[in-house]
Design an enzyme around this catalytic site. Sequence first.
Site, PDB file in Angstrom:
ATOM      1  NE  ARG A  58      -3.731  -0.719   2.263  1.00 48.54           N
ATOM      2  CZ  ARG A  58      -4.434  -1.260   3.265  1.00 48.54           C
ATOM      3  NH1 ARG A  58      -4.400  -0.735   4.461  1.00 48.54           N
ATOM      4  NH2 ARG A  58      -5.134  -2.356   3.065  1.00 48.54           N
ATOM      5  CE  LYS A 165       0.512 -21.063  11.217  1.00 46.93           C
ATOM      6  NZ  LYS A 165       1.191 -20.111  12.092  1.00 46.93           N
ATOM      7  CG  ASP A 194       3.694 -26.376   7.759  1.00 44.54           C
ATOM      8  OD1 ASP A 194       4.792 -26.188   8.323  1.00 44.54           O
ATOM      9  OD2 ASP A 194       2.690 -26.741   8.378  1.00 44.54           O
ATOM     10  CG  HIS A 195       8.095 -21.971   8.663  1.00 47.65           C
ATOM     11  ND1 HIS A 195       6.959 -21.710   9.372  1.00 47.65           N
ATOM     12  CD2 HIS A 195       9.101 -22.027   9.571  1.00 47.65           C
ATOM     13  CE1 HIS A 195       7.266 -21.612  10.658  1.00 47.65           C
ATOM     14  NE2 HIS A 195       8.571 -21.802  10.815  1.00 47.65           N
ATOM     15  CE  LYS A 199      11.311 -24.968  11.356  1.00 47.15           C
ATOM     16  NZ  LYS A 199      12.087 -23.818  11.796  1.00 47.15           N
ATOM     17  CG  ASP A 252       0.615 -20.072  16.083  1.00 46.61           C
ATOM     18  OD1 ASP A 252       0.535 -19.531  14.974  1.00 46.61           O
ATOM     19  OD2 ASP A 252       1.616 -19.963  16.836  1.00 46.61           O
ATOM     20  CG  HIS A 257       4.289 -25.360  12.056  1.00 45.90           C
ATOM     21  ND1 HIS A 257       4.243 -25.029  10.731  1.00 45.90           N
ATOM     22  CD2 HIS A 257       4.245 -24.195  12.743  1.00 45.90           C
ATOM     23  CE1 HIS A 257       4.189 -23.698  10.616  1.00 45.90           C
ATOM     24  NE2 HIS A 257       4.184 -23.175  11.827  1.00 45.90           N
ATOM     25  CE  LYS A 357       3.561 -18.223  20.228  1.00 42.58           C
ATOM     26  NZ  LYS A 357       4.663 -18.557  19.316  1.00 42.58           N
TER      27      LYS A 357
HETATM   28  C1  BG6 Z   1       4.727 -19.826  13.182  1.00 39.47           C
HETATM   29  C2  BG6 Z   1       3.838 -19.485  14.347  1.00 39.47           C
HETATM   30  O1  BG6 Z   1       4.010 -20.515  12.196  1.00 39.47           O
HETATM   31  O2  BG6 Z   1       5.799 -20.646  13.637  1.00 39.47           O
HETATM   32  C3  BG6 Z   1       4.618 -18.811  15.454  1.00 39.47           C
HETATM   33  O3  BG6 Z   1       2.791 -18.630  13.912  1.00 39.47           O
HETATM   34  C4  BG6 Z   1       5.809 -19.643  15.840  1.00 39.47           C
HETATM   35  O4  BG6 Z   1       3.798 -18.558  16.577  1.00 39.47           O
HETATM   36  C5  BG6 Z   1       6.621 -20.038  14.605  1.00 39.47           C
HETATM   37  O5  BG6 Z   1       6.607 -18.887  16.726  1.00 39.47           O
HETATM   38  C6  BG6 Z   1       7.704 -21.027  14.963  1.00 39.47           C
HETATM   39  O6  BG6 Z   1       8.552 -21.203  13.869  1.00 39.47           O
HETATM   40  P1  BG6 Z   1      10.078 -21.624  14.090  1.00 39.47           P
HETATM   41  O7  BG6 Z   1      10.590 -21.845  12.706  1.00 39.47           O
HETATM   42  O8  BG6 Z   1      10.727 -20.471  14.790  1.00 39.47           O
HETATM   43  O9  BG6 Z   1      10.056 -22.853  14.930  1.00 39.47           O
END
Ligand code: BG6
Length: 505
Positions: A58, A165, A194-195, A199, A252, A257, A357
């Site tokens: 934006r 996500k 999905d990151h 890894k 989350d 994950h 967390k």
């Molecule tokens: C994200 C979550 O998808 O993954 C976060 O929204 C979380 O809350 C994060 O902290 C964790 O990712 P990583 O790669 O740091 O384990």
Amino acid sequence: MDQIVRLADAKQVPPCTVVIFGASGDLAMRKLIPALYSLDACGERMLADETMIVGCARRPMAVEQFRQHARDAIGRFSSAPIQQPCWERFAARLDYLAGIEDLESFARLKARLEQIESASALPPNRIFYLAIPPDAILDWVERLHGAGLIAPPQGPGFSRVVVEKPIGVDLRSAMAINAGLHRYLDESQIFRIDHYLGKETVRNFMVLRFGNSIFEQVWNNHHIDHVQITVAEQEGVGTRAGYYDHAGALRDMVQNHIFQLLSLIAMEPPVSLAADDVREAKLNVLRAIKPLTPDEARTQVVRAQYAAGQVDGHPLPGYLQEPGVAPHSATETYVALKVFVNNWRWSGVPFYLRTGKALARRASSVAIHFKHLPAILFAEHHPLPANILTLRIQPDEGFSLSVMGKRPGLDLAIGPVDMDLQYRREFDARSPEAYEMLLYEVMVGDQTLFVQAEMVERSWRFIQSILDVWQRDGRTGMLSYPAGSWGPPEATGMLAAHRCGWLEP
Ligand code: BG6
């Protein structure tokens, strides 16, 4: 003889234009731009010469200003150092368009893309990365379609849309998002990120299981007692309460994950390494997990919020005192649950999943606990600890197998010793960041590391069975744990039947 079997050389990356919506946001600056730079940097040179990156957001900003922001972000977050010639090549790829929002402005984007493509005589190879709030995704896809920016899957060129996500906040919204995406896109054009799948250590799961003869023989309910999957974080909710207080640990982390990790650990060998075969094998795991009954949702799931405490010597307020959190919030910052994969291989083997967390340490791992020995010979008088195979995802990447060994000495003392592989010690190559891996796969068009529609919906179907019960129960059943601890003791009670607790990293 060189014993490294190179199954696939890094594939040729076709020239393309990567359009990032939300280009001035956190995700773009912390992850996407640094990852694209690392792919382009000396040593890698994975981006084709003609590849361009068009940032859209934006905020009005000159291209030079956008480049400066990108440079700062790369300096802070990229795993590849800034080197002047690489930076200059990368900077020349960066373009910026402000105010791409309504349909008319999408026509401006189209004109720019066509200009870029005709300057290099490129086919319309386009990647649209939607680094925007989830509720805007469908509008953006509709506008891309309305502006004629999405080519049919059979070409010419390709149009791929990358979605982050969360895909929905519950089963119903996830299904609506998938249906909305399918209105304009073929599933082969959708790359749901999905990151965790990017890894390096997670990519090793399949190699470990299917590339070694010793593991697959014992990878079943005859030999495995139970499996523990832990994703522990030290940070509290920080500045993300606006999002997190509506999400919570189950949505989350578990829905995406942790279920991805579970499916890789429990899947059958796929018939080939083709994306569809691998994804189908993973999906079958989720198909075998039954949603919980309300009774099971109350007895097999532990949820909790952190109370004030100290994490790594630093004080942290309780979750309910964090800025932006509703005073009587019923959002869990910790969840532990027991899940069964009801198929031939895993019948009767519990999978314990936990994430939270403000825990004692940042550590993610999968621990495979093998069965105890019969109580004869060495185990006759005192049960010996079971063998455990631990796959450490982060931060200390590697894996270890604990085996029983005799302690040196005249007596007969037996105890666990670790056979340990640490990536840091073993390999001198740099592990690519998850986003580097994933962006590279989007560019080459391989969907193995992305989540297909049914997978998203299957996992929500399970999660929904818990959410429905929590919705009814409100704060009843919500436990507490001091920040900096390993979570509520009730979560350890879940493991009582196994003569062990959670494997503390
Ligand atoms: C994200 C979550 O998808 O993954 C976060 O929204 C979380 O809350 C994060 O902290 C964790 O990712 P990583 O790669 O740091 O384990």
